[in-house]
Design an enzyme around this catalytic site. Structure first.
Site, PDB file in Angstrom:
ATOM      1  CG  HIS A 242       0.406  -6.457   6.219  1.00 36.81           C
ATOM      2  ND1 HIS A 242       0.051  -5.169   5.895  1.00 36.81           N
ATOM      3  CD2 HIS A 242       1.380  -6.802   5.352  1.00 36.81           C
ATOM      4  CE1 HIS A 242       0.790  -4.776   4.862  1.00 36.81           C
ATOM      5  NE2 HIS A 242       1.605  -5.745   4.515  1.00 36.81           N
ATOM      6  NE  ARG A 263       3.143  -0.133   6.211  1.00 33.37           N
ATOM      7  CZ  ARG A 263       4.104  -0.834   6.780  1.00 33.37           C
ATOM      8  NH1 ARG A 263       4.963  -0.249   7.584  1.00 33.37           N
ATOM      9  NH2 ARG A 263       4.193  -2.125   6.583  1.00 33.37           N
TER      10      ARG A 263
END
Lengths: 579, 244
Positions: A242, A263
């Site tokens: 991640h 994001r």
């Protein structure tokens, strides 16, 4: 005289190891089919409070909007996985996913976030062509697991052994799995369970890396146990990192995640020189590129000397404004604040963090492994996500395939014979696991675990090469040998060194399979990136499988079956053949 | 880096504490201190932890006499060189800092924590729940409970009466009672109206002060008291939503 712990002997129709989303959905579905099914669940931590479904932040992907479609979700999943997914499994994921959301809400009592008009809200996630992620704020897993736990608490057919871990699967003379030997850490006793069907749903082995996100008790236990009885594995080289694990210095919190939705909503990544470096690696998608691309980009920046002094990059969400962040990412703002970071007003240091193992036990659509009586679901299994998992497809996988395993086991036990006597085998295995508890001297299990995590991070991590991985193999083997001689002496209840020894035994299995598999794949695809083979190679539209045979590893490569969607490079190739 | 004395309550001999010296930086938590002790000084120390980032709710303990999550308590913020760490109150100690959560969950089970779906509703349709509706409003801030037991340990009434439901179970009952999808209304109201139900609460707000998720538990308890006193108002509020 060494302490001889008691052995409690139990029986069940279905034994479920692990009580995350997969384990509890299996229990729910088997119970729905026949409420009198005797189910025994063993969970390593507290029911509903341990494991990784609990830690889900972002949410759960499913097609609910008429403008979205199964085809789109499927295509996103396959493209994200770089076309090495098992397409039948991925199609099942996409197809079952909306029904399971209905079940989680209307049967189990989850309430996911709503739009102002009261309809369910779906948010954007990286790598997806439609906003399809159902969520509860930015801490979705608590809602799912708390409600599944509450459902479980009221079932009379289900027995739950908490703080009880699987040690080894029990087999009959034909090699069929007929239950498991467990260690009850709360009582300091062994438990042997005879069962007609056994599900491993304990979670993956991302914790084999120095920086990792999962809950701390996870250790690839299910895969370790399945390996020891001859299960076949697939895609073991595919480990997802991640992109945004928090860097909190030496704190155990390091590796804990800032969720993907940040994001998705527009947060930016910068190197120490203030460059928005995703411009170099993915100018179109920028920070919304898939996890493999963003993690690798960050890693390369760090390796090129453009990382922060503590070896990270910086995530910046400040331009989204206090109100937006507090309304939508309260959990992440709080999480940063707990460690003295201010997500609202400043950049926060992050690093790629080992997160999810796409590889695992090879299963069919009914979660059956190659071993009779043994089922696998969730992160213990492989094939659904191919080379890279989309954010929001992980918890969907656990829920969907947990349910499928429950349905399949309910059917399987209707005709399965009751297992014969297992106590001799259970006692032999018990002696093996008792040895470290009674050992004087011996290796320190915590140090060996650290050593394994460092080797894997440095030599088989985000960016790989053949030379480093070849060097890693003897180191992993040495750790695997030494851990067998580790010292786990102490009381039999809540014994941390003893449990760390068992964890490291299982993680060692996963680490060796991962590294050997990664050496074989001489190309770069999805989460698997080779400096010495930096391009994708059409010849590698294959899956690597492995199983133990007579103390050796039997490797195979199997061409992917494109039952629904062909990769563009193959279509190109075929066109050029026609002309 | 700064040096801290960590005094940890140990089970085995009554009232015994062990003192450890650890070096911690300004971002490190009480949980970090416990891991350092376990790995480097005393591997026999026992405590619970799964997620280490405030989601699992398993590391609740008394830290300088307050029930808190160890993973969410930076040592710096305690403004003390000596930190006393003890197991949660009102729950039996199993080993060192590990407590049995059974009394907490026995009360939790009394309120029927699972959804009891209303058979009249279409299970193929999601409930429409506007955030401005009563259930939407209550669910917003109150379904974050991580069953850590901090409120249970902080509640003075639980301390003197182990039959009392306790704040977390009442909050759970409130959420299910306001949920238009649920059908077990009468059974739950009966439990709440029991002599060891909501009427035991003396509105001391200790639970609110202790909750690491900031849930206003006392508000939930007051709501349930009012619901029992004014059942018509309660049912009106509850029937706000349909399943179109």
């Amino acid at each position: 005289m060494p302490p001889l712990l008691p052995l409690v002997e139990l029986e069940a129709d279905i034994l479920i190891l692990g009580a995350g989303g997969a384990g509890l959905l299996a229990a729910l579905h088997a119970t729905t089919i026949n409420p009198r099914t005797k189910i025994l669940i063993a969970v390593k931590g507290l029911l509903g409070q341990s494991g990784c479904t609990r830690m889900v932040q972002g949410g759960y992907n499913c097609v609910l909007n008429p403008n979205d479609s199964f085809e789109k979700h499927f295509e996103d999943t396959i493209k994200g996985g770089q076309f090495v997914n098992n397409q039948d499994l991925a199609w099942a994921l996409v197809n079952d996913s909306p029904d399971r959301i209905l079940e989680l809400e209307n049967k189990c009592g989850c309430l996911f976030d709503r739009n102002p008009d009261g309809t369910i809200h779906q948010k954007p996630f990286a790598g997806q062509s439609f906003d399809r992620t159902v969520h509860k704020g930015d801490l979705t897993g608590i809602e799912i697991m708390a409600n599944l736990r509450d459902w479980t608490l009221e079932q009379e057919n289900i027995t739950v052994l908490q703080e009880t871990r699987g040690l080894d699967l029990l087999t009959d003379t034909n090699g069929k799995v007929v239950g498991a030997l467990l260690l009850n850490n709360r009582k300091g006793e062994f438990v042997s369970v005879k069962a007609k069907a056994t599900l491993v749903a304990t979670g993956g082995g991302a914790t084999m890396y120095q920086i990792s996100s999962p809950s701390l008790e996870k250790a690839g236990d299910g895969m370790g146990m399945a390996f020891r009885v001859g299960a076949e594995f697939i895609d073991m080289e595919m480990m997802q990192f991640h992109p945004t694990g928090l860097l909190v210095g030496k704190s155990i919190a390091t590796g804990g995640l800032l969720e993907e939705g940040l994001r998705g909503a527009g947060a930016r990544l910068f190197n120490k020189d203030g460059e928005r470096y995703m411009e170099r690696y993915s100018p179109d998608k920028m920070e919304r590129a898939t996890r493999d691309v963003v993690s690798r980009s960050s890693y390369m920046e760090i390796m090129a000397g453009r990382g922060t002094p503590s070896g990270g990059v910086l995530i910046d969400a400040t331009h989204m404004g206090e109100k937006f962040l507090l309304d939508n990412f309260r959990g992440m703002v709080d999480r940063c604040r707990e460690y003295g970071f201010d997500l609202l007003h400043s950049r926060v240091e992050v690093s790629p963090s080992a997160h999810y193992h796409m590889g695992g036990i090879r299963i069919d659509l009914n979660c059956k492994s190659n071993i009779d009586g043994l089922f696998a679901a969730g992160e213990d299994s492989g094939g659904v996500h191919g080379g890279n998992r989309l954010g929001g497809n992980g918890v969907a996988d656990s829920i969907v395939f947990g349910a499928r395993a429950g349905d399949a086991m309910a059917e399987y036990i209707r005709t399965a014979k009751a297992p014969g006597d297992v106590s001799t085998q259970a006692r032999q295995l018990m002696e093996k696991w008792l040895a470290p508890l009674n050992r004087e001297g011996g290796e320190n299990p915590f140090k060996l675990r650290d050593q394994l995590e460092r080797v894997m991070w440095r030599k088989a991590g985000v960016v790989r090469n053949g030379k480093d991985m070849a060097e890693a193999i003897p180191e992993i083997i040495e750790i695997r040998e030494k851990i067998e001689q580790a010292n786990g002496a102490g009381a039999p209840i809540y014994n941390a060194p003893w449990n760390e020894m068992i964890n490291t035994v299982n993680l060692g299995v996963c680490a060796e399979l991962l590294t050997r598999s990664a050496i074989l794949r001489e190309e770069s695809r999805g989460a698997h990136y080779r400096q010495d083979f930096p391009e994708k190679n059409v010849k590698w539209l294959k899956n690597i499988t492995v199983k133990p045979v007579n103390g050796d590893l039997k490797w195979d490569t199997v061409p992917v079956k494109f039952t629904r969607l062909k990769p563009p490079e193959l279509i190109e190739q075929e066109k050029s053949l026609v002309h | 880096m700064a040096t801290y004395q960590i005094r940890v309550a140990r089970s085995g001999s009554d009232g015994a504490t062990d003192s450890f010296t650890v070096e911690l930086d300004h971002r490190m938590t009480v949980l970090d201190a416990l891991f350092l002790i376990q790995r480097e000084q005393d591997p026999t120390l026992s405590f619970r932890c799964s997620c280490r980032v405030g989601m699992c709710g398993t590391c609740a303990m008394r830290i300088n006499w307050q029930p808190r999550l160890a993973c969410q308590t930076r040592v710096l913020t305690l403004k003390a060189d000596t930190i006393v760490v003890e197991p949660l109150a009102h729950l039996p100690v199993m080993k060192d800092l590990v407590v049995a959560m059974d009394p907490f969950f026995e009360q939790w089970k009394r309120v029927k924590p699972a959804l009891h779906p209303d058979p009249k509703r279409d299970p193929k349709k999601l409930a429409v729940v506007p955030p401005t509706s009563e259930f939407g409003k209550q669910a917003q801030g109150k379904r974050d409970c991580i069953t850590c037991g901090a409120c249970y340990a902080a509640c003075g009434i639980v301390g003197s009466n182990e039959e009392y439901l306790g704040p977390a179970a009442i909050n759970k009952a409130m959420l299910r009672l306001m949920d238009p999808r649920d059908n077990a209304v009468d059974e739950r109201l009966e439990e709440l109206n029991d002599e060891n139900g909501v009427w035991r609460c003396h509105t001391q707000f200790n639970c609110v002060a202790a909750c690491p998720k900031g849930i206003n538990l006392t508000d939930s308890i007051m709501k349930m008291k009012r619901s029992l006193l004014f059942p018509k108002k309660f049912h009106d509020k509850r029937n706000f939503v349909d399943n179109p």
